[in-house]
Motif scaffolding. Structure first.
Motif, short mmCIF file in Angstrom:
data_model
loop_
_atom_site.label_atom_id
_atom_site.label_comp_id
_atom_site.label_asym_id
_atom_site.label_seq_id
_atom_site.Cartn_x
_atom_site.Cartn_y
_atom_site.Cartn_z
N LYS A 125 49.22 -32.03 -1.83
CA LYS A 125 49.94 -33.18 -0.94
C LYS A 125 50.10 -34.33 -1.98
N ASN A 126 51.26 -34.92 -1.77
CA ASN A 126 51.76 -36.43 -2.62
C ASN A 126 51.38 -36.07 -4.05
N SER A 127 51.28 -35.09 -4.60
CA SER A 127 51.31 -35.05 -6.07
C SER A 127 52.58 -35.01 -6.90
N THR A 128 52.86 -35.30 -7.94
CA THR A 128 53.92 -35.28 -8.83
C THR A 128 53.86 -34.54 -10.13
N LEU A 129 54.55 -33.91 -10.25
CA LEU A 129 54.76 -33.02 -11.67
C LEU A 129 56.08 -33.23 -12.47
N PHE A 130 55.77 -33.69 -13.65
CA PHE A 130 56.93 -33.52 -14.48
C PHE A 130 56.66 -32.63 -15.76
N TRP A 131 57.60 -31.28 -15.48
CA TRP A 131 57.44 -30.14 -16.45
C TRP A 131 58.39 -30.34 -17.52
N LEU A 132 58.12 -30.90 -18.67
CA LEU A 132 58.83 -31.13 -19.43
C LEU A 132 58.53 -30.53 -21.16
N PRO A 133 58.47 -29.14 -20.86
CA PRO A 133 58.34 -28.60 -22.40
C PRO A 133 59.42 -28.77 -23.39
N GLN A 134 59.07 -28.72 -24.45
CA GLN A 134 60.21 -28.58 -25.76
C GLN A 134 61.15 -27.20 -25.44
N GLU A 135 62.03 -27.29 -26.07
CA GLU A 135 62.89 -26.18 -25.89
C GLU A 135 62.22 -24.90 -26.44
N THR A 136 62.75 -23.90 -25.91
CA THR A 136 62.49 -22.61 -26.22
C THR A 136 63.55 -21.75 -27.22
N MET A 152 54.60 -26.18 -3.54
CA MET A 152 54.57 -27.71 -3.23
C MET A 152 54.34 -27.81 -1.89
N GLU A 153 53.14 -28.62 -1.89
CA GLU A 153 52.66 -29.10 -0.35
C GLU A 153 53.55 -30.46 0.02
N GLU A 154 53.23 -30.75 1.24
CA GLU A 154 53.94 -31.94 1.94
C GLU A 154 53.81 -33.20 0.98
N GLY A 155 54.96 -33.99 0.74
CA GLY A 155 55.13 -35.01 -0.07
C GLY A 155 54.95 -34.93 -1.73
N ALA A 156 54.74 -33.76 -2.00
CA ALA A 156 54.82 -33.39 -3.60
C ALA A 156 56.24 -33.67 -3.98
N ALA A 157 56.36 -33.85 -5.36
CA ALA A 157 57.54 -34.10 -6.04
C ALA A 157 57.46 -33.27 -7.29
N LEU A 158 58.77 -32.79 -7.88
CA LEU A 158 58.80 -31.95 -8.96
C LEU A 158 59.93 -32.33 -9.99
N LEU A 159 59.80 -32.36 -11.15
CA LEU A 159 60.90 -32.42 -11.98
C LEU A 159 60.58 -31.17 -13.03
N LEU A 160 61.37 -30.37 -13.12
CA LEU A 160 61.22 -29.18 -13.88
C LEU A 160 62.56 -29.04 -14.86
N LYS A 275 64.47 -39.73 -18.12
CA LYS A 275 64.04 -41.05 -17.97
C LYS A 275 64.77 -41.66 -16.58
N LEU A 276 66.09 -41.18 -16.13
CA LEU A 276 66.52 -41.37 -14.84
C LEU A 276 65.79 -40.96 -13.85
N LEU A 277 65.12 -39.60 -14.10
CA LEU A 277 64.58 -38.69 -12.93
C LEU A 277 63.19 -39.07 -12.83
N THR A 278 62.57 -39.85 -13.93
CA THR A 278 61.14 -39.93 -13.81
C THR A 278 61.00 -41.64 -13.52
N LYS A 279 62.12 -42.24 -13.20
CA LYS A 279 62.21 -43.62 -12.87
C LYS A 279 61.40 -44.26 -14.02
N GLY A 280 62.08 -44.08 -15.24
CA GLY A 280 61.51 -44.95 -16.40
C GLY A 280 60.48 -44.43 -17.21
N ALA A 281 59.72 -43.51 -16.71
CA ALA A 281 58.71 -42.94 -17.40
C ALA A 281 58.84 -42.51 -18.84
N ASP A 282 60.49 -41.86 -19.11
CA ASP A 282 60.90 -41.53 -20.42
C ASP A 282 60.17 -40.21 -20.62
#
Length: 289
Positions: A125-136, A152-160, A275-282
């Motif tokens: 719940k309410n966790s956030t994951l940015f899955w950002l591996p380098q290329e294959t 994913m549980e309620e409130g979770a966010a994912l960028l894959l 950077k856009l989708l991570t709200k500036g986290a880069d």
């Protein structure tokens, strides 16, 4: 009588040396790694860690509260019959970025067997994951079977974000033949919200010239974003991607696909999009252009 040595030349130039013709027994590589996070002292921290075989995880220390896990495959790549297992569980309210130390490499499979990668991601719940591996990086006559499963549980966010590069352009490499079977399954509150299966087999070079596949490009990427604000980034993402791909936002998710002539051109557009989708986290510090 002196025993004669028999040399048998294979189609790819390898030699088998024996008193009789025998099929080479290839050594297989296997690795497994997993970790979980917990929220304490107002920050996301490592809770449990397991690693075996060729897989390792490292956790860089940053001055801010950012939690990052770096995957390392000490084998330097995969070939036919190799197996990797990745698992991550984010505890409630935790936030993490997962990346890789280098691009994963899928080398030629001598016997046609695929390398296998199994990835399991669990977001509480309410966790956030940015899955950002380098290329294959996929090489000629490579074979890969990969499955990514996300819960994913309620409130979770994912960028894959996942990208494939077919050969290295500066090295003059071309991927003529190969096999890829790539499947994603994402569930939100036990409901299947995203499923896709990318499969390509045989003459990849010939198929890649088709506009509906790669349009003669060498690098491709898929970006999946699932969060409450999924619709708010659509216009800006279209401007970043331009004519290199497309963007859709519907039913709680944002999906973008991109194709570019090489990995450098792909990263030039992936970096501002991330950077856009991570709200500036880069992008992760291990990425470089």
């Amino acid at each position: 009588m002196r025993r004669k040595t028999v040399l048998s030349k294979l189609g790819d130039g390898n030699l088998l040396q024996n008193s009789s013709l025998k099929k080479a027994v290839m050594q297989r590589m296997e690795g497994s790694a997993s970790f979980s996070t917990v929220y304490k002292d107002q920050r996301s921290s490592l809770e449990k860690l397991y690693q075996s075989g060729s897989l390792k995880l490292r956790f860089p220390l940053y001055s801010d509260n950012h939690f990052e896990a770096v995957q390392i495959n000490t084998a330097g790549g995969l070939t036919g019959g190799d197996k990797l297992f990745w698992k991550c569980e984010l505890g409630e309210k935790t936030k993490a970025t997962i990346t890789t130390q280098a691009a994963e490499k899928i080398y030629r499979s001598l016997d046609g067997m695929p390398a296998e990668i199994d990835i399991s991601l669990n977001l509480r719940k309410n966790s956030t994951l940015f899955w950002l591996p380098q290329e294959t990086i996929f090489f000629n006559r490579g074979a890969l079977k990969r499955k990514i499963t996300v819960e994913m549980e309620e409130g979770a966010a994912l960028l894959l974000v996942e990208a494939f590069v077919f050969g290295r352009k500066l090295m003059g490499e071309k991927v003529v033949n190969g096999f890829i079977d790539d499947e994603w399954q994402v569930r939100f509150c036990d409901e299947l919200v995203h499923f896709e299966a990318f499969k390509i087999n045989g003459n990849i070079l010939q198929q890649s010239t088709r506009p509906a596949i790669f349009n003669a490009n060498q690098a491709i990427a898929t970006i999946l974003y699932i969060a409450d604000d999924y619709q708010s980034h659509e216009a800006a993402a279209r401007e970043i991607i331009g004519q290199s791909g497309g963007v859709s936002a519907w039913n709680g998710k944002f999906l973008a696909r991109m194709i570019e002539k090489d990995s450098y051109s792909l990263r030039e557009k992936l970096a501002p999009l991330v950077k856009l989708l991570t709200k500036g986290a880069d992008v992760p510090k291990f990425w470089s252009i």
